[in-house]
Design a protein around this motif. Structure first.
Motif, PDB file in Angstrom:
ATOM      1  N   UNK A 188      39.132  44.759  43.832  1.00  0.00           N
ATOM      2  CA  UNK A 188      39.895  45.761  43.083  1.00  0.00           C
ATOM      3  C   UNK A 188      41.198  46.124  43.799  1.00  0.00           C
ATOM      4  N   UNK A 189      41.239  46.006  45.109  1.00  0.00           N
ATOM      5  CA  UNK A 189      42.474  46.245  45.868  1.00  0.00           C
ATOM      6  C   UNK A 189      43.539  45.221  45.503  1.00  0.00           C
ATOM      7  N   UNK A 190      43.146  43.943  45.485  1.00  0.00           N
ATOM      8  CA  UNK A 190      44.130  42.891  45.209  1.00  0.00           C
ATOM      9  C   UNK A 190      44.529  42.897  43.739  1.00  0.00           C
ATOM     10  N   UNK A 191      43.590  43.188  42.861  1.00  0.00           N
ATOM     11  CA  UNK A 191      43.918  43.256  41.440  1.00  0.00           C
ATOM     12  C   UNK A 191      44.900  44.396  41.170  1.00  0.00           C
ATOM     13  N   UNK A 192      44.611  45.561  41.702  1.00  0.00           N
ATOM     14  CA  UNK A 192      45.511  46.706  41.509  1.00  0.00           C
ATOM     15  C   UNK A 192      46.838  46.506  42.235  1.00  0.00           C
ATOM     16  N   UNK A 193      46.826  45.839  43.372  1.00  0.00           N
ATOM     17  CA  UNK A 193      48.070  45.504  44.062  1.00  0.00           C
ATOM     18  C   UNK A 193      48.932  44.586  43.209  1.00  0.00           C
ATOM     19  N   UNK A 194      48.299  43.580  42.587  1.00  0.00           N
ATOM     20  CA  UNK A 194      49.034  42.667  41.713  1.00  0.00           C
ATOM     21  C   UNK A 194      49.610  43.419  40.515  1.00  0.00           C
TER      22      UNK A 194
END
Length: 188
Positions: free
Chosen positions: A156-162
């Motif tokens: 969820x960190x990388x998805x929200x970062x993207x």
């Protein structure tokens, strides 16, 4: 939030159990290193500034990365304060205490700054220079996956970062269009 964290760990643990190998260790360490502070994306954006056809895209990408950094690292991370996956000492984290193969990041986990910078750059190019953008998508995806593989971010960190990076790119493109900056840059 426990359900999200449980889901995140199920993906991270699956990656650790089924994909760890020397080749991916090296590739993901490399991706993490070149993505530190967005340096690789900043370098690519600066290169774009030297060519008339890509100058506006380079400027938009740089400002989008700056906006993503400001919102993600300066505003959101201190508010959310989500710990990194390798720091969780719970039944969810079967790899707690794992020896990381990369340097331990010092700040919070949510959202991923590496992913935000990668997608601010890739999104700008996808909209402004489609062919270059399609090429930029592969390293942006690899950047996201490397953060999971290295066990330094949750999915969820990388998805929200993207999403933050893409949104920052769209905001900058809108500002450039509405203010006429893009047209002035393209005329020079």
């Amino acid at each position: 939030m426990d359900a999200v964290t449980s889901f995140d760990f199920s993906i991270l643990n699956f990656i650790q159990e089924h994909f760890r190998c020397d080749f991916l260790d090296g590739l993901c360490r490399f991706m993490g290193a070149v993505g530190n502070m967005g340096l690789i994306w900043i370098a690519f954006a600066v290169i774009l500034l030297f060519f008339k056809k890509t100058r506006a895209a380079g400027m938009i990408a740089l400002l989008a990365m700056g906006l993503g950094y400001l919102l993600g690292d300066i505003v959101i991370k201190p508010i959310v304060q989500r710990p990194r996956p390798f720091t969780y000492d719970s039944g969810l984290n079967m790899f707690w205490g794992v020896d990381l193969i990369s340097k331990k990041p010092g700040n919070y986990s949510f959202p991923s700054g590496h992913s935000a910078a990668a997608w601010a750059f890739a999104t700008t190019l996808l909209v402004k220079r489609r062919t270059l953008g399609l090429i930029a998508v592969l390293p942006a995806v690899l950047m996201m996956l490397s953060r999971l593989y290295l066990y330094v971010h949750f999915p969820t960190d990388v998805l929200c970062g993207a999403l933050l990076g893409a949104a920052s790119a769209f905001v900058m493109m809108l500002i450039f269009k509405k203010t006429g900056l893009e047209a002035r840059i393209n005329r020079r």
